[in-house]
Motif scaffolding. Structure first.
Motif, mmCIF file in Angstrom:
data_model
loop_
_atom_site.group_PDB
_atom_site.id
_atom_site.type_symbol
_atom_site.label_atom_id
_atom_site.label_comp_id
_atom_site.label_asym_id
_atom_site.label_seq_id
_atom_site.Cartn_x
_atom_site.Cartn_y
_atom_site.Cartn_z
ATOM 1 N N MET A 43 -30.818 -60.741 -4.612
ATOM 2 C CA MET A 43 -31.407 -61.675 -5.640
ATOM 3 C C MET A 43 -30.306 -62.137 -6.577
ATOM 4 S SD MET A 43 -34.681 -59.802 -6.279
ATOM 5 C CE MET A 43 -35.393 -61.023 -7.733
ATOM 6 N N GLY A 44 -29.201 -61.263 -6.765
ATOM 7 C CA GLY A 44 -28.398 -61.457 -7.875
ATOM 8 C C GLY A 44 -27.113 -60.356 -8.066
ATOM 9 N N ILE A 45 -26.149 -60.885 -8.600
ATOM 10 C CA ILE A 45 -24.990 -59.827 -9.088
ATOM 11 C C ILE A 45 -24.760 -59.912 -10.621
ATOM 12 C CG2 ILE A 45 -22.449 -59.414 -8.566
ATOM 13 C CD1 ILE A 45 -22.856 -60.973 -5.903
ATOM 14 N N ARG A 46 -24.695 -58.887 -11.401
ATOM 15 C CA ARG A 46 -24.108 -58.919 -12.494
ATOM 16 C C ARG A 46 -22.793 -58.228 -12.721
ATOM 17 N NH1 ARG A 46 -27.271 -56.454 -17.808
ATOM 18 N NH2 ARG A 46 -26.607 -54.661 -16.668
ATOM 19 N N HIS A 47 -21.912 -58.626 -13.314
ATOM 20 C CA HIS A 47 -20.612 -57.959 -13.763
ATOM 21 C C HIS A 47 -20.637 -57.973 -15.314
ATOM 22 C CE1 HIS A 47 -16.114 -58.067 -13.279
ATOM 23 N NE2 HIS A 47 -16.485 -56.762 -13.747
ATOM 24 N N PHE A 59 -6.086 -49.684 -26.355
ATOM 25 C CA PHE A 59 -6.798 -50.793 -25.814
ATOM 26 C C PHE A 59 -7.490 -50.488 -24.535
ATOM 27 C CE2 PHE A 59 -2.541 -51.279 -24.684
ATOM 28 C CZ PHE A 59 -2.459 -51.533 -23.193
ATOM 29 N N GLY A 60 -8.469 -51.014 -23.959
ATOM 30 C CA GLY A 60 -9.295 -50.503 -22.797
ATOM 31 C C GLY A 60 -9.993 -51.744 -22.295
ATOM 32 N N LEU A 61 -10.308 -51.573 -21.168
ATOM 33 C CA LEU A 61 -11.212 -52.658 -20.256
ATOM 34 C C LEU A 61 -12.159 -51.817 -19.513
ATOM 35 C CD1 LEU A 61 -12.114 -55.434 -19.739
ATOM 36 C CD2 LEU A 61 -10.372 -55.640 -18.139
ATOM 37 N N ASN A 62 -13.591 -51.821 -19.547
ATOM 38 C CA ASN A 62 -14.275 -51.109 -18.748
ATOM 39 C C ASN A 62 -14.981 -52.165 -17.864
ATOM 40 O OD1 ASN A 62 -16.249 -49.107 -17.669
ATOM 41 N ND2 ASN A 62 -17.650 -49.191 -19.333
ATOM 42 N N ASN A 63 -15.587 -51.836 -16.636
ATOM 43 C CA ASN A 63 -16.260 -52.915 -15.863
ATOM 44 C C ASN A 63 -17.396 -52.253 -15.336
ATOM 45 O OD1 ASN A 63 -14.073 -55.091 -14.851
ATOM 46 N ND2 ASN A 63 -12.898 -53.351 -15.483
ATOM 47 N N ASN A 64 -18.499 -52.796 -15.103
ATOM 48 C CA ASN A 64 -19.878 -52.288 -14.450
ATOM 49 C C ASN A 64 -20.278 -53.370 -13.634
ATOM 50 O OD1 ASN A 64 -22.776 -52.297 -14.641
ATOM 51 N ND2 ASN A 64 -22.179 -50.342 -14.801
ATOM 52 N N LEU A 65 -20.593 -53.080 -12.461
ATOM 53 C CA LEU A 65 -20.968 -54.041 -11.170
ATOM 54 C C LEU A 65 -22.276 -53.588 -10.849
ATOM 55 C CD1 LEU A 65 -20.271 -56.564 -9.756
ATOM 56 C CD2 LEU A 65 -19.187 -55.099 -8.175
ATOM 57 N N GLN A 66 -23.426 -54.464 -10.945
ATOM 58 C CA GLN A 66 -24.828 -54.073 -10.311
ATOM 59 C C GLN A 66 -24.909 -55.178 -9.367
ATOM 60 O OE1 GLN A 66 -27.031 -53.442 -13.979
ATOM 61 N NE2 GLN A 66 -26.701 -51.259 -13.723
ATOM 62 N N ILE A 81 -29.122 -52.197 -8.055
ATOM 63 C CA ILE A 81 -28.273 -50.938 -7.332
ATOM 64 C C ILE A 81 -27.045 -51.276 -7.990
ATOM 65 C CG2 ILE A 81 -27.260 -50.307 -5.373
ATOM 66 C CD1 ILE A 81 -29.382 -51.780 -3.629
ATOM 67 N N THR A 82 -26.404 -50.043 -8.561
ATOM 68 C CA THR A 82 -25.314 -50.075 -9.211
ATOM 69 C C THR A 82 -24.093 -49.719 -8.087
ATOM 70 O OG1 THR A 82 -26.152 -49.063 -11.254
ATOM 71 C CG2 THR A 82 -23.659 -48.951 -11.129
ATOM 72 N N LEU A 83 -23.218 -50.760 -7.992
ATOM 73 C CA LEU A 83 -21.906 -50.539 -6.955
ATOM 74 C C LEU A 83 -21.111 -49.906 -7.651
ATOM 75 C CD1 LEU A 83 -22.032 -54.060 -5.484
ATOM 76 C CD2 LEU A 83 -23.161 -51.873 -4.586
ATOM 77 N N ILE A 84 -20.785 -50.120 -8.915
ATOM 78 C CA ILE A 84 -19.616 -49.347 -9.645
ATOM 79 C C ILE A 84 -20.303 -49.246 -11.071
ATOM 80 C CG2 ILE A 84 -17.246 -49.874 -10.908
ATOM 81 C CD1 ILE A 84 -16.605 -52.023 -8.841
ATOM 82 N N ASP A 85 -20.443 -47.628 -11.265
ATOM 83 C CA ASP A 85 -20.805 -47.148 -12.515
ATOM 84 C C ASP A 85 -19.849 -47.617 -13.636
ATOM 85 O OD1 ASP A 85 -23.196 -46.189 -11.859
ATOM 86 O OD2 ASP A 85 -22.628 -44.396 -11.260
ATOM 87 N N ALA A 86 -18.511 -47.228 -13.349
ATOM 88 C CA ALA A 86 -17.375 -47.511 -14.580
ATOM 89 C C ALA A 86 -15.977 -47.540 -13.712
ATOM 90 C CB ALA A 86 -17.414 -46.398 -15.486
ATOM 91 N N LEU A 87 -15.322 -48.592 -14.314
ATOM 92 C CA LEU A 87 -13.971 -48.910 -13.772
ATOM 93 C C LEU A 87 -13.095 -49.075 -15.031
ATOM 94 C CD1 LEU A 87 -11.790 -49.098 -11.606
ATOM 95 C CD2 LEU A 87 -12.523 -51.424 -11.255
#
Length: 456
Positions: free
Chosen positions: A137-141, A202-209, A225-231
C-alpha cells in the motif's frame, strides 16, 4: 542532611498562544550537609568541636525552554546554575626545600558557582509513497536530523579561579587542583579547567516502514510493518580542542523480524588516519590523506530470538494467589519468581564482534573476530516442578560457557530450589528450602558447595 526542592508552576486556564517567557521552566533545589565521624569508644561532647564537622550548602537552579521555529523546527535550551557555600579550603604543593608535600588548610565562609548551557535543534522530514494496486500500500521514510551545542567555561581562569596550578612531586609535574577538593557538596567547576569546553553534536536518525494489504482486512486500513526501527549516525566536533576535533562516527542499526527476531548492529569509524610506523593516530584526517572519509575501527552484530508457549489462564494457576506472587508483583520483581503460567520458553542470542587493531609486528592492521552463542530457557515437568537452564558456546575458545541447571519445586507453603553448575571449572550447587510467606522469609534451610571450597 537536608534537601528542599520546588518547581515553577504553570498558568491555569490559558487562553491563546503562550508567550515566549511562559515556555520557560525552572526549579530550585537546596541541599545542606553537616557531618562528622568518630569512634564510639572515644566520643565525648566535651572534646568535639566545630572543626570536626564537614559541612556545606548547595543551591541548584535548572532552567529549560522549548520553542517552535518556522513551524517545523524544534529549538530547546537548557542551563543549570549551581552555587556552593563551603566552610573549608585547602591548598597542596610540593615543598622542594624539605622534600615533602605540604597542605595549607583554612576554615571560613567561601562561595563558588558554576553553570553550563546547552542548545538543541531537531526536526522531522517525511517521505511517503502510496500505491493503489498490489499488496504493497505504501512506504514511509522518516528522517530526524538534530544538531546540538554545549558550553562550559574554563573555571581555572578569571573570574572564577576555582582551580590552581601546583606541583605535587619532585619531578615538577604540573597539575590542576581545586581548593575545595574533598567537599561534602562536590567540587565546583564541573572538573573543567585549562580551557573552556564546547562541542557541536549532530546526528541523523532513520525509520522505514511499509504498509501492506490483506484479504482479511475489510476496512482497508492495512498492516504496518517496520523494516528499520532505527538507523542512527552520530558524531561531534570539539570547538575548544587544538587537535583531533572530530569524534568517531557511530552508526547504530536496530530492527525486528516477524516480532520474534531482534537484530541490532553497531559500527565505529575513526575520521583520523593512522601512522603505521608508530601505531599512533595521525593529526590529519583520512580525507586529507586521500583515503576516503573515515577508517573502520570495530563493529558488532547481535541476533536474538525469544520463543514461549501460550500462557495459561491465571485463574487456573494457584501460584498467583500466594504471598510470594503478590509481594514480587507489587514491586515489579520477576527474577525471583517462578512463573508456571508459561509451560516452556526458549531464548537464543548470537553476537559477532569485529575489531581492527594495529599490530606492532607487521606494522599493519589485524582483524579479529569474536563470536558467542548464548541460550537459555525453562519448562514445566509438572504443575509444581520447573527446570531452568542457561549455557552458550564460545567460538573463539571452542568451548561451552558457564552452564547452569536449576530445579524448582512448589511445596504449597514452602518452596525448594536447587541451583547447579554441573561441570566446568566453576562446578557448584546451591540448595535452599524456604517459606513462601514474606513475613517468614528468614525461615529457610540452605546448603551450598562452591568451586572455591576446599575439597576434603
Amino acid at each position: 542532611n537536608r534537601n528542599i526542592s520546588s518547581r515553577s508552576g504553570t498558568v491555569k486556564n490559558r487562553v491563546g498562544t503562550p508567550r515566549w517567557f511562559e515556555k520557560i521552566s525552572a526549579s530550585y533545589n537546596f541541599n545542606a550537609i553537616n557531618q562528622t565521624s568518630f569512634y564510639d569508644s572515644t566520643f565525648s561532647l566535651n572534646t568535639i568541636s566545630l572543626n570536626d564537622f564537614r559541612n556545606g550548602f548547595r543551591h541548584s537552579v535548572p532552567v529549560s525552554a522549548a520553542y517552535n521555529v518556522l513551524r517545523f523546527i524544534n529549538l530547546s535550551f537548557g542551563s543549570t546554575y549551581t552555587e556552593y557555600w563551603l566552610t573549608n579550603r585547602m591548598y597542596r604543593f610540593y615543598n622542594s626545600m624539605e622534600g615533602r608535600l605540604d597542605t595549607v588548610q583554612s576554615r571560613g565562609f567561601y562561595t563558588a558557582r558554576d553553570f553550563n548551557a546547552t542548545m538543541q535543534l531537531t526536526t522531522r522530514i517525511y517521505g511517503l509513497q502510496m500505491f493503489r494496486k498490489g499488496k504493497l500500500m505504501g512506504i514511509r521514510h522518516v528522517l530526524t536530523p538534530n544538531v546540538g551545542l554545549n558550553y562550559t567555561p574554563d573555571y581555572a581562569a578569571d573570574p572564577f579561579n576555582y582551580y590552581y596550578r601546583t606541583i605535587l612531586d619532585p619531578n615538577g609535574t604540573i597539575a590542576y587542583l581545586s581548593p575545595f577538593e574533598g567537599s561534602v557538596m562536590g567540587i565546583p567547576g564541573m572538573n573543567q579547567y585549562g580551557d573552556f569546553a564546547s562541542t557541536i553534536n549532530f546526528g541523523l536518525n532513520n525509520n522505514l516502514q511499509i504498509k501492506t494489504r490483506s484479504r482479511k482486512d475489510t476496512v482497508g486500513t492495512g498492516r504496518n510493518i517496520t523494516l528499520i526501527d532505527a538507523l542512527n549516525l552520530t558524531s561531534a566536533y570539539n570547538i575548544a580542542a587544538d587537535s583531533f576535533n572530530w569524534s568517531p562516527f557511530n552508526i547504530n542499526f536496530r530492527t525486528n523480524i516477524l516480532d520474534k527476531f531482534n537484530v541490532s548492529a553497531n559500527a565505529v569509524f575513526d575520521p583520523y588516519g593512522l601512522d603505521y610506523e608508530t601505531g599512533r593516530r595521525s593529526r590529519n584526517t583520512v580525507w586529507q590523506e586521500g583515503n576516503g572519509i573515515a577508517r573502520f575501527r570495530n563493529a558488532n552484530v547481535a541476533l536474538s530470538a525469544n520463543f514461549r508457549s501460550k500462557q495459561r489462564s491465571k485463574e487456573d494457576n494457584p501460584a498467583v494467589r500466594t504471598d510470594e506472587y503478590n509481594q514480587l508483583m507489587q514491586y515489579g520483581g520477576y527474577n525471583g519468581y517462578v512463573d508456571f503460567d508459561i509451560p516452556w520458553s526458549f531464548n537464543v542470542a548470537y553476537t559477532l564482534n569485529v575489531d581492527k587493531l594495529y599490530s606492532f609486528y607487521s606494522k599493519n592492521d589485524t582483524t579479529t573476530l569474536t563470536q558467542n552463542l548464548l541460550f537459555s530457557g525453562d519448562f514445566n515437568l509438572t504443575s509444581r516442578w520447573k527446570v531452568t537452564f542457561s549455557s552458550g558456546y564460545d567460538f573463539t575458545n571452542k568451548a561451552l560457557t558457564i552452564t547452569s541447571i536449576d530445579i524448582y519445586r512448589d511445596l504449597h507453603c514452602w518452596e525448594m530450589r536447587l541451583g547447579t553448575i554441573p561441570f566446568g571449572p566453576r562446578k557448584s550447587y546451591n540448595f535452599s528450602l524456604s517459606v513462601k510467606a514474606s513475613i517468614l522469609q528468614d525461615l529457610k534451610l540452605v546448603r551450598r558447595r562452591d568451586y572455591r571450597d576446599t575439597v576434603q
